[in-house]
Enzyme design. Structure first.
Site, PDB file in Angstrom:
ATOM      1  N   GLU A 113     -18.691 102.235  70.713  1.00 10.69           N
ATOM      2  CA  GLU A 113     -17.271 101.957  70.497  1.00 10.69           C
ATOM      3  C   GLU A 113     -16.560 103.121  69.821  1.00 10.69           C
ATOM      4  O   GLU A 113     -15.384 103.376  70.074  1.00 10.69           O
ATOM      5  CB  GLU A 113     -17.136 100.692  69.633  1.00 10.69           C
ATOM      6  CG  GLU A 113     -15.729 100.265  69.345  1.00 10.69           C
ATOM      7  CD  GLU A 113     -15.693  98.937  68.608  1.00 10.69           C
ATOM      8  OE1 GLU A 113     -14.677  98.226  68.723  1.00 10.69           O
ATOM      9  OE2 GLU A 113     -16.683  98.590  67.919  1.00 10.69           O
TER      10      GLU A 113
ATOM     11  N   ASP B 107      -8.877  96.799  77.033  1.00 12.72           N
ATOM     12  CA  ASP B 107     -10.194  97.410  77.207  1.00 12.72           C
ATOM     13  C   ASP B 107     -10.622  97.350  78.664  1.00 12.72           C
ATOM     14  O   ASP B 107     -11.162  98.320  79.223  1.00 12.72           O
ATOM     15  CB  ASP B 107     -11.233  96.683  76.345  1.00 12.72           C
ATOM     16  CG  ASP B 107     -10.873  96.629  74.868  1.00 12.72           C
ATOM     17  OD1 ASP B 107      -9.674  96.470  74.572  1.00 12.72           O
ATOM     18  OD2 ASP B 107     -11.765  96.728  74.027  1.00 12.72           O
TER      19      ASP B 107
ATOM     20  N   ARG C 169     -21.264  91.201  67.890  1.00  8.42           N
ATOM     21  CA  ARG C 169     -20.631  90.781  66.639  1.00  8.42           C
ATOM     22  C   ARG C 169     -19.788  89.527  66.839  1.00  8.42           C
ATOM     23  O   ARG C 169     -19.786  88.911  67.907  1.00  8.42           O
ATOM     24  CB  ARG C 169     -19.805  91.932  66.062  1.00  8.42           C
ATOM     25  CG  ARG C 169     -18.584  92.316  66.874  1.00  8.42           C
ATOM     26  CD  ARG C 169     -17.816  93.439  66.186  1.00  8.42           C
ATOM     27  NE  ARG C 169     -16.647  93.842  66.946  1.00  8.42           N
ATOM     28  CZ  ARG C 169     -16.390  95.076  67.310  1.00  8.42           C
ATOM     29  NH1 ARG C 169     -17.225  96.060  67.008  1.00  8.42           N
ATOM     30  NH2 ARG C 169     -15.284  95.365  67.975  1.00  8.42           N
ATOM     31  N   ASP C 170     -19.043  89.180  65.825  1.00 10.67           N
ATOM     32  CA  ASP C 170     -18.227  87.967  65.853  1.00 10.67           C
ATOM     33  C   ASP C 170     -16.891  88.223  66.564  1.00 10.67           C
ATOM     34  O   ASP C 170     -15.828  88.046  66.001  1.00 10.67           O
ATOM     35  CB  ASP C 170     -17.983  87.449  64.434  1.00 10.67           C
ATOM     36  CG  ASP C 170     -17.424  88.529  63.501  1.00 10.67           C
ATOM     37  OD1 ASP C 170     -17.241  89.684  63.960  1.00 10.67           O
ATOM     38  OD2 ASP C 170     -17.184  88.218  62.326  1.00 10.67           O
ATOM     39  N   GLU C 171     -16.999  88.622  67.834  1.00  5.06           N
ATOM     40  CA  GLU C 171     -15.812  88.873  68.648  1.00  5.06           C
ATOM     41  C   GLU C 171     -16.129  88.428  70.080  1.00  5.06           C
ATOM     42  O   GLU C 171     -15.879  87.299  70.435  1.00  5.06           O
ATOM     43  CB  GLU C 171     -15.424  90.357  68.578  1.00  5.06           C
ATOM     44  CG  GLU C 171     -13.927  90.562  68.444  1.00  5.06           C
ATOM     45  CD  GLU C 171     -13.576  91.939  67.920  1.00  5.06           C
ATOM     46  OE1 GLU C 171     -12.474  92.387  68.238  1.00  5.06           O
ATOM     47  OE2 GLU C 171     -14.378  92.567  67.209  1.00  5.06           O
TER      48      GLU C 171
ATOM     49  N   TRP D  26      -2.603  96.583  76.383  1.00  5.41           N
ATOM     50  CA  TRP D  26      -3.231  95.274  76.549  1.00  5.41           C
ATOM     51  C   TRP D  26      -2.310  94.387  77.394  1.00  5.41           C
ATOM     52  O   TRP D  26      -2.759  93.729  78.330  1.00  5.41           O
ATOM     53  CB  TRP D  26      -3.533  94.669  75.181  1.00  5.41           C
ATOM     54  CG  TRP D  26      -4.735  95.310  74.542  1.00  5.41           C
ATOM     55  CD1 TRP D  26      -6.013  94.809  74.522  1.00  5.41           C
ATOM     56  CD2 TRP D  26      -4.797  96.575  73.865  1.00  5.41           C
ATOM     57  NE1 TRP D  26      -6.861  95.681  73.888  1.00  5.41           N
ATOM     58  CE2 TRP D  26      -6.144  96.777  73.460  1.00  5.41           C
ATOM     59  CE3 TRP D  26      -3.860  97.560  73.556  1.00  5.41           C
ATOM     60  CZ2 TRP D  26      -6.560  97.915  72.777  1.00  5.41           C
ATOM     61  CZ3 TRP D  26      -4.273  98.700  72.869  1.00  5.41           C
ATOM     62  CH2 TRP D  26      -5.608  98.858  72.493  1.00  5.41           C
TER      63      TRP D  26
END
Length: 931
Positions: A731, A453, A444-446, A505
């Site tokens: 996911e 992660d 996708r657009d990521e 993160w």
């Protein structure tokens, strides 16, 4: 007999173009003798017959990361390495290798940056070219090259090397890699060099807003060709204003949207390249493995969907590109769209790509064309082909798996084929999401380097693959992106902008280097990152409230957990763009999680300081850790040991990170078991809790429960996706429904590695391979089979050699084989044995009787009571010993459609025991399912 193998310089065999000023040497040993230890080594480094370093015979066991301490290296020079070792049995062995330095400093890059002579928003890929003629017979020739964008070199019409996406993705304003190529055998008397540059991560579209030019609005190139002739003369060809620029068949390239290749395009007359002002002091030699095509998959099936779409299935979800071999009339336009799945109706499904078009377009020349995109990649299993009618030849389409070319180090196999498929899915997900950087998803657009992660998945990744170089490179970018004002960004490299750091993160700054130190025994991870690690904790300290804990600011909690009531569906992009967790954060208190990680990061820094000999830092951060722990317990744990968040994740974190006092562990663990029982031993955890759940169960005496959770086949579970045909890790636990329809969230990658963190439990707790000392210098081998997996084997190529364990329990007999690498030892605990033994290197075989059985039972506590009582034996036994309950309509109405596991906690103890007797009797009389 003793032998040396796998001699490496900075984790690479015979590396070309390294810039490391103090490289390390590592080697592995094989011996026909048990209990073999290295007692001495000698390393000699020479160049052109001259000795530049000789250790002499060093009385040492060290066989990994031995630092070079000789003369300064000369740039662009070959060095030979010879290692000689002796062992404790009087054996001696030797091995040889080499490495070649790169330019060693940006100051040795005499070439200039050049850009094309076209407008800033040039859509086709720019090509920089130059012709040159040799003046003699060539002894050696190298190209040193980099680009603002992603590039591909061609010499005399043939691609140089076999790599993709050079120079890789780094924090471009601060760090930019260059690559070294050996072109000695490719040169002719007259030569033409071309450098094609696509937008890539530098200028291309990235992120949620379809925005490009994150680092600059023009592509550019730099190259230096060094030619050494046999007569001793040298020649250098540099990028400068004498080069030309043009465009070619690659008319468009974007990572998200795909590539257009037009073989009918006639290139215009080249125009002069333009000198470009851009710093060169950011240039550094290639630090990690390049991206390559590592596997080519043939098409499995041609599908015409109910919508009439022409679809090809390759049978495996992956990251990569399609190679198409076409012979069509000139001007024929063929489009290839990519998708991970078909929907419940069997139609091409692209909703989860969001704005990514993931479409390649091929325009044929009229001859025999080979189309292979160079500057895009896709996450896909299926392609939709338009322009070739309804019956394209499957032989003309090949799926090319594309990712960082990492060495495979781990393996796993067992008697349960669904679990084997799960392991393969983990491995494919790793491959799919290590494309120069560790990414969140490939489709996708990521496709960004999310820090949290990675730290969740890293223990599994470091078992499966040698990720040392890839992570070392990435950590340098993390350090470059980190700031005192904002901490560590969510993604590295960071194109999302500056926002305050988010726990987990942010804590990748401490957890990742600590994990790498334990996996590879490489202290340089801690040395290089120690200031970054301290800064991570200090940032959290600066954001803490009066009680010393983090209690404000944006947090994502236990991302995508299933333990919170779901509200109305919202666009997935709103969730991530605004970092508003909503229901996706789960029900565990977000600050409870944040402070658990704050405490663990502080603990790591204190431990790292001790390893590095930083005594004062160790004192400071140990005290700070104790202070956080005291505040945590005061805030989140009652005096009787009750947690503020009694979720599966809350309990697992408290136990795994030792956040509760010893007196409270029993209650917290019982709360965890009660929560699992409430969910019929199904997990409800998100990214955070999932990595710890089974480990905590196994570590606290509930390994069989961990196995039961692990082997569940309905949602949510790891095998649920396997049963639905998944070939990578999803996911979301509920990303696809049983009928094949999809979760309505567009944030629904079918190739994301967070939940693949179960791989760590599989090799550590199930197969029992665990490091007791960094780099597996000393290991624990303690396999623990579970019901449903009576045989299994796993191996790991550690930095010392192969560590492996194979277990089979069949016909009341254990057969176990163990291998311990030379120069290491292991603590061995065999199943159904109480004692532990310490063994040296070698192969060990054990066979012994047991009353245990791990065959999958047909009748389990997952059975609904009503279904169980349809069995005559079960019905007879229940009526004989508990007829009053069988005849009680209220009880039967309550219990009939519930599982035995669900109702056991509310039954009288004697009835619960009766049900266990019934299950045992049925399994004994009707056998077990053979796995």
């Amino acid at each position: 007999m003793l032998t040396i193998y796998d001699l490496k310089t900075e984790y690479r065999v015979n590396p070309l173009g390294i810039d490391t000023r103090i490289p390390r040497f590592s080697w592995k040993l094989k011996s026909s003798e048990r209990d073999t230890m290295q007692i001495s080594y000698q390393i000699a480094v020479t160049s052109q017959g001259k000795l530049v370093w000789d250790t002499g015979e060093m009385q040492s066991e060290q066989s990994i990361h031995v630092e070079y301490q000789g003369e300064d290296f000369i740039p662009a020079t070959r060095y030979e390495v010879k290692v000689t070792v002796k062992d404790n049995h009087g054996e001696e062995a030797a091995a040889e290798g080499w490495f070649e330095t790169g330019l060693m400093s940006w100051e040795n890059f005499r070439a200039d940056w050049i850009t094309h002579g076209f407008e800033d928003d040039l859509e086709p890929c720019a090509i920089f070219c130059k012709d040159f003629t040799l003046s003699g017979k060539v002894k050696s020739a190298r190209i040193y090259a980099s680009a603002l964008g992603v590039y591909e070199l061609a010499l005399n019409g043939t691609k140089v090397g076999d790599t993709f996406f050079a120079p890789g993705w780094t924090t471009y304003h601060k760090r930019l890699q260059y690559q070294t190529y050996d072109i000695t055998s490719s040169l002719n008397e007259k030569n033409s060099i071309e450098m094609t540059v696509g937008n890539g991560w530098y200028k291309g579209i990235l992120g949620f807003h379809n925005q490009g030019s994150h680092y600059g609005n023009r592509t550019a190139a730099i190259a230096q060709i060094e030619i050494a002739y046999e007569d001793g003369t040298k020649e250098t060809i540099l990028t400068d204003a004498s080069w030309k620029s043009t465009t070619g068949a690659r008319r468009y390239s974007e990572i998200y949207h795909g590539e257009i290749i037009d073989y009918t395009f006639v290139a215009p007359e080249p125009v002069s390249a333009v000198l470009y002002e851009h710093p060169k002091d950011i240039l550094t030699g290639q630090e990690s493995e390049p991206v390559r095509i590592t596997e080519r998959l043939k098409a499995k099936e041609l599908i015409i969907t109910p919508k009439g779409e022409v679809v090809i299935d390759f049978g495996q979800n992956m990251t990569g590109i399609i190679e198409a071999r076409l012979k069509c009339p000139q001007g024929t336009k063929v489009t290839v769209k990519h998708a991970e799945a078909l929907d419940e109706k069997g139609c091409f499904y692209t909703t989860n790509l969001r704005t990514a078009k993931a479409t390649d377009t091929f325009i044929c020349s009229g001859g025999e064309d080979v189309f292979l995109p160079a500057f895009t990649f896709h996450g896909f299993r299926y392609i939709q082909v338009d322009g070739l009618g309804n019956n394209p030849d499957l032989e003309n389409f090949t799926a090319c798996a594309l990712h960082s070319d990492l060495e495979q180090t781990g393996s796993f196999e067992c008697s349960n084929e669904d679990v084997n498929r799960l392991w393969q899915n983990i491995n494919w997900t790793l491959r799919s999401n290590f494309l120069d950087i560790p990414t969140d998803c490939p489709q996708r657009d990521e496709r960004l380097g999310y820090t949290g992660d990675l730290q969740i998945f890293l223990p599994t990744a470091a078992f499966n693959k040698n990720v040392a170089l890839c992570i070392s490179k990435w950590l340098r970018d993390l350090k470059a992106e980190q700031s005192a004002e904002y901490g560590v960004p969510m993604a590295v490299p960071n194109i999302l902008g500056s926002t305050p750091a988010i726990a987990i993160w942010h804590d990748a700054a401490t957890i990742v280097p600590w994990t790498m130190w334990k996996a590879y025994g490489d202290k340089r991870f801690l040395e290089e990152q120690f200031e970054s690690m301290k800064a991570c904790v200090d940032y959290s300290r600066s954001r803490a409230g009066g009680n010393g804990l983090i209690q404000s600011g944006q947090q994502l909690g236990d991302w995508v957990a299933l333990d919170m009531e779901k509200g109305p569906m919202k666009p997935a992009t709103d969730e991530m763009l605004n970092l508003s967790p909503g229901e996706k954060a789960g029900s565990t208190d977000v600050y409870y999680i944040a402070n658990a990680y704050y405490a663990y990061s502080t603990y790591i820094v204190a431990e790292a300081a001790e390893v590095l000999g930083h005594t004062e830092d160790a004192k400071e951060y140990k005290k700070h850790y104790r202070d956080i722990l005291e505040s945590f317990r005061h805030e989140y744990v009652t005096s009787t040991g009750r947690l503020i968040s009694e979720t599966q994740t809350g309990c697992a974190l408290a136990l795994h990170y030792n956040l509760v006092e010893e007196k409270d562990r029993k209650r917290v663990f019982e709360t965890l078991l009660s929560n699992l029982l409430k969910h019929e031993n199904h997990l409800t955890t998100g990214f955070i809790g999932t990595q710890f759940l089974c480990q905590v169960l196994s570590d606290n005496g509930a390994h069989e429960t961990a196995g039961n959770v692990f082997l569940k086949e309905d949602c949510p579970s790891w095998l649920y996706s396997v049963k639905l045909g998944a070939t990578t890790i999803w996911e979301l636990w509920d990303g696809v429904n049983p009928d094949g329809s999809f979760n309505k969230y567009e944030m629904n990658s079918l190739n994301q590695y967070a939940f693949a963190s179960i791989g760590d439990w599989m090799h550590k707790k199930l197969c029992g391979l665990e490091a007791l000392e960094p780099g597996y210098k000393k290991s624990r081998i303690a396999p623990k089979p579970v019901k449903g997996i009576p045989s299994m084997k796993a191996s790991l190529q550690t930095v010392y050699g192969e560590l492996s364990c194979s277990v089979e329990c069949k016909n009341k007999k254990f057969i176990i084989d163990v291998r311990v690498p030379v120069n290491t030892s292991a603590v061995l605990r065999l199943p159904d044995k109480a004692e532990e033994i310490t063994v040296g290197s070698g192969d060990y075989h054990y066979e012994y009787a047991t009353e245990l059985s791990f065959e999958k039972e047909v009748y389990t506590k997952d059975w609904k009571l009503g279904k169980l009582l349809e069995n005559p034996i079960a019905s007879q036994m229940f009526r004989e010993y508990a007829s009053e309950m069988l005849d009680n309509p209220m009880f039967m109405q309550f219990a009939k459609e519930r599982s035995i596991l669900d109702i056991s906690s509310v039954l009288p103890p004697q009835v619960a025991q009766l049900l266990e007797m019934i299950l045992a009797k049925l399994n004994e009389s009707e056998g077990v399912e053979k796995i």
